[in-house]
Enzyme design. Sequence first.
Site, PDB file in Angstrom:
ATOM      1  N   HIS A   2      -2.390   0.844  -4.872  1.00 49.22           N
ATOM      2  CA  HIS A   2      -1.780  -0.217  -5.602  1.00 49.22           C
ATOM      3  C   HIS A   2      -1.676  -0.213  -6.951  1.00 49.22           C
ATOM      4  O   HIS A   2      -2.915  -0.186  -7.600  1.00 49.22           O
ATOM      5  CB  HIS A   2      -2.557  -1.678  -5.018  1.00 49.22           C
ATOM      6  CG  HIS A   2      -2.188  -2.082  -3.668  1.00 49.22           C
ATOM      7  ND1 HIS A   2      -1.420  -2.827  -3.372  1.00 49.22           N
ATOM      8  CD2 HIS A   2      -2.694  -1.499  -2.367  1.00 49.22           C
ATOM      9  CE1 HIS A   2      -1.166  -2.743  -1.962  1.00 49.22           C
ATOM     10  NE2 HIS A   2      -2.065  -1.968  -1.521  1.00 49.22           N
ATOM     11  N   HIS A  36      -5.302  -8.802  -3.080  1.00 50.89           N
ATOM     12  CA  HIS A  36      -5.734  -9.129  -1.774  1.00 50.89           C
ATOM     13  C   HIS A  36      -6.868 -10.067  -1.341  1.00 50.89           C
ATOM     14  O   HIS A  36      -7.931  -9.935  -2.594  1.00 50.89           O
ATOM     15  CB  HIS A  36      -5.999  -7.931  -0.804  1.00 50.89           C
ATOM     16  CG  HIS A  36      -5.009  -6.838  -0.772  1.00 50.89           C
ATOM     17  ND1 HIS A  36      -4.887  -5.881  -1.618  1.00 50.89           N
ATOM     18  CD2 HIS A  36      -4.347  -6.651   0.128  1.00 50.89           C
ATOM     19  CE1 HIS A  36      -3.836  -5.267  -1.492  1.00 50.89           C
ATOM     20  NE2 HIS A  36      -3.366  -5.442  -0.303  1.00 50.89           N
ATOM     21  N   TYR A  42      -9.428  -9.646   0.343  1.00 48.59           N
ATOM     22  CA  TYR A  42     -10.344  -8.816   0.488  1.00 48.59           C
ATOM     23  C   TYR A  42     -10.960  -8.238  -0.707  1.00 48.59           C
ATOM     24  O   TYR A  42     -12.002  -7.595  -0.561  1.00 48.59           O
ATOM     25  CB  TYR A  42     -10.289  -7.638   1.802  1.00 48.59           C
ATOM     26  CG  TYR A  42      -9.148  -6.714   1.356  1.00 48.59           C
ATOM     27  CD1 TYR A  42      -9.341  -5.719   0.282  1.00 48.59           C
ATOM     28  CD2 TYR A  42      -7.836  -6.621   2.039  1.00 48.59           C
ATOM     29  CE1 TYR A  42      -8.612  -4.687  -0.224  1.00 48.59           C
ATOM     30  CE2 TYR A  42      -7.044  -5.413   1.786  1.00 48.59           C
ATOM     31  CZ  TYR A  42      -7.441  -4.590   0.483  1.00 48.59           C
ATOM     32  OH  TYR A  42      -6.289  -3.828   0.311  1.00 48.59           O
ATOM     33  N   GLU A  43     -10.353  -8.367  -1.958  1.00 48.60           N
ATOM     34  CA  GLU A  43     -10.987  -7.790  -3.134  1.00 48.60           C
ATOM     35  C   GLU A  43     -11.623  -8.858  -3.652  1.00 48.60           C
ATOM     36  O   GLU A  43     -12.329  -8.788  -4.702  1.00 48.60           O
ATOM     37  CB  GLU A  43      -9.696  -7.273  -3.986  1.00 48.60           C
ATOM     38  CG  GLU A  43      -8.897  -6.340  -3.598  1.00 48.60           C
ATOM     39  CD  GLU A  43      -7.540  -6.118  -4.259  1.00 48.60           C
ATOM     40  OE1 GLU A  43      -7.794  -5.435  -5.532  1.00 48.60           O
ATOM     41  OE2 GLU A  43      -6.552  -6.493  -3.972  1.00 48.60           O
ATOM     42  N   ALA A  93       2.139  -2.127   4.191  1.00 47.02           N
ATOM     43  CA  ALA A  93       1.802  -1.310   5.076  1.00 47.02           C
ATOM     44  C   ALA A  93       1.344  -1.823   6.407  1.00 47.02           C
ATOM     45  O   ALA A  93       0.372  -2.878   6.147  1.00 47.02           O
ATOM     46  CB  ALA A  93       0.956  -0.100   4.665  1.00 47.02           C
ATOM     47  N   ASN A 135       0.537   3.392  10.882  1.00 51.58           N
ATOM     48  CA  ASN A 135      -0.262   4.160  12.017  1.00 51.58           C
ATOM     49  C   ASN A 135      -0.197   3.159  13.345  1.00 51.58           C
ATOM     50  O   ASN A 135       0.098   2.003  13.145  1.00 51.58           O
ATOM     51  CB  ASN A 135      -1.989   3.900  11.478  1.00 51.58           C
ATOM     52  CG  ASN A 135      -2.413   2.605  11.000  1.00 51.58           C
ATOM     53  OD1 ASN A 135      -1.985   2.262   9.763  1.00 51.58           O
ATOM     54  ND2 ASN A 135      -3.109   1.824  11.667  1.00 51.58           N
ATOM     55  N   SER A 172       0.928  -1.248  -0.059  1.00 55.31           N
ATOM     56  CA  SER A 172      -0.208   0.013  -0.090  1.00 55.31           C
ATOM     57  C   SER A 172       0.802   1.240  -0.139  1.00 55.31           C
ATOM     58  O   SER A 172       1.702   1.481   0.984  1.00 55.31           O
ATOM     59  CB  SER A 172      -0.874   0.251   1.201  1.00 55.31           C
ATOM     60  OG  SER A 172      -1.971  -0.876   1.038  1.00 55.31           O
ATOM     61  N   HIS A 196      -7.829   4.391   4.991  1.00 58.84           N
ATOM     62  CA  HIS A 196      -6.856   4.147   4.053  1.00 58.84           C
ATOM     63  C   HIS A 196      -5.969   5.079   3.195  1.00 58.84           C
ATOM     64  O   HIS A 196      -4.885   5.054   2.865  1.00 58.84           O
ATOM     65  CB  HIS A 196      -7.786   3.375   2.862  1.00 58.84           C
ATOM     66  CG  HIS A 196      -6.849   2.541   2.063  1.00 58.84           C
ATOM     67  ND1 HIS A 196      -6.156   1.372   2.224  1.00 58.84           N
ATOM     68  CD2 HIS A 196      -6.560   2.749   0.567  1.00 58.84           C
ATOM     69  CE1 HIS A 196      -5.481   1.170   1.188  1.00 58.84           C
ATOM     70  NE2 HIS A 196      -5.774   1.962   0.058  1.00 58.84           N
ATOM     71  N   MET A 214      -3.355  -6.747   6.104  1.00 61.69           N
ATOM     72  CA  MET A 214      -4.110  -7.470   5.616  1.00 61.69           C
ATOM     73  C   MET A 214      -3.556  -8.272   4.091  1.00 61.69           C
ATOM     74  O   MET A 214      -4.016  -8.545   3.229  1.00 61.69           O
ATOM     75  CB  MET A 214      -5.610  -6.500   4.900  1.00 61.69           C
ATOM     76  CG  MET A 214      -6.005  -5.993   5.963  1.00 61.69           C
ATOM     77  SD  MET A 214      -7.088  -4.816   5.335  1.00 61.69           S
ATOM     78  CE  MET A 214      -7.483  -3.727   6.557  1.00 61.69           C
ATOM     79  N   SER A 215      -2.176  -8.517   4.483  1.00 56.74           N
ATOM     80  CA  SER A 215      -1.623  -9.273   3.185  1.00 56.74           C
ATOM     81  C   SER A 215      -0.220 -10.279   3.779  1.00 56.74           C
ATOM     82  O   SER A 215      -0.341 -10.429   4.994  1.00 56.74           O
ATOM     83  CB  SER A 215      -0.935  -8.351   2.331  1.00 56.74           C
ATOM     84  OG  SER A 215       0.163  -7.601   3.185  1.00 56.74           O
TER      85      SER A 215
HETATM   86  N1  HPA Z   1      -4.887  -2.687  10.511  1.00 53.74           N
HETATM   87  C1  HPA Z   1      -4.772  -3.467   9.134  1.00 53.74           C
HETATM   88  N2  HPA Z   1      -4.337  -3.150   8.103  1.00 53.74           N
HETATM   89  C2  HPA Z   1      -3.521  -2.082   8.102  1.00 53.74           C
HETATM   90  C3  HPA Z   1      -3.373  -1.263   9.067  1.00 53.74           C
HETATM   91  C4  HPA Z   1      -4.027  -1.603  10.280  1.00 53.74           C
HETATM   92  O1  HPA Z   1      -4.068  -0.859  11.236  1.00 53.74           O
HETATM   93  N3  HPA Z   1      -2.559  -0.062   8.851  1.00 53.74           N
HETATM   94  C5  HPA Z   1      -2.210  -0.476   7.644  1.00 53.74           C
HETATM   95  N4  HPA Z   1      -2.476  -1.611   7.265  1.00 53.74           N
END
Ligand code: HPA
Length: 251
Positions: free
Chosen positions: A46, A68, A70-71, A98, A214, A15, A226, A190-191
């Site tokens: 992406h 992903h 989730y897509e 990320a 974050n 990301s 996002h 998530m990856s």
């Molecule tokens: N959670 C899940 N996926 C992420 C996060 C998060 O806080 N930050 C970047 N990708």
Amino acid sequence: MTSPPQARVAIVLGSGLSEVARTLVPAEPIPYSSLEGMAAPTAGGHEGALYTGKLEGVPTLIFAGRLHLYEGHEVTRVVQPVRLAHEAGCDTIILTNASGGIDPSLPVGGFALISDHLNLTGTNPLLGHADTGTRFLDLTEVYDAELRALARAADPTLKEGVYAGLIGPVYETPAEIRMLRAMGADLVGMSTVLEAIEARRLGMRVLGLSLVTNAAAGLSSTKLEHEEVSAAGRAAAGRLEGLLRKLVADL
Ligand code: HPA
């Protein structure tokens, strides 16, 4: 359909990190839509193109953007960049992503090495493999210790953490983050975990590099977005470029 050229190293950019690709190997990219088994990413930040060329003299494939679960993709599609890299002769893959920081000692805006993972996606790229040797793959050392040592030599400030890979696409609840912390996770995203398992099945060496974009949910007063994740990725692009160059030069 196009096949990637032969290469030694593959890099997957997560990301917000895609734009590093064109500074690393400034060649004309191949869109994912012309690569076997791939699809155009739908996640913001992406790009969806493969950059190829010599990076510090090493033939390298750079996947700018990933696919992903989730897509709505099948596991086989999520891990297709790994398979393409292996078919192209790559013995090493660098997976970047990320993540949200669970361990407060991993600073937001900084990179961390993935030392191990928790695969909490509920699935696995080895589902359906009939061969016993492959099916019961040893995952004692998914993230190569030698590569991590090389990365620390390139950047002594790099810390390590355990990455929890969830299906997403929602961010976690604060209760889930407390659970993940109790389970031993330092980073959440998530990856990566499925790609890392597939790379190990294929005998490739894996390095995981996570940008903490974050503080994980409930650990700071700001809401997760996002766009914020992608922006943190773009802000770290210069540092990632330097790190990847040093790393690949030393491989
Ligand atoms: N959670 C899940 N996926 C992420 C996060 C998060 O806080 N930050 C970047 N990708």
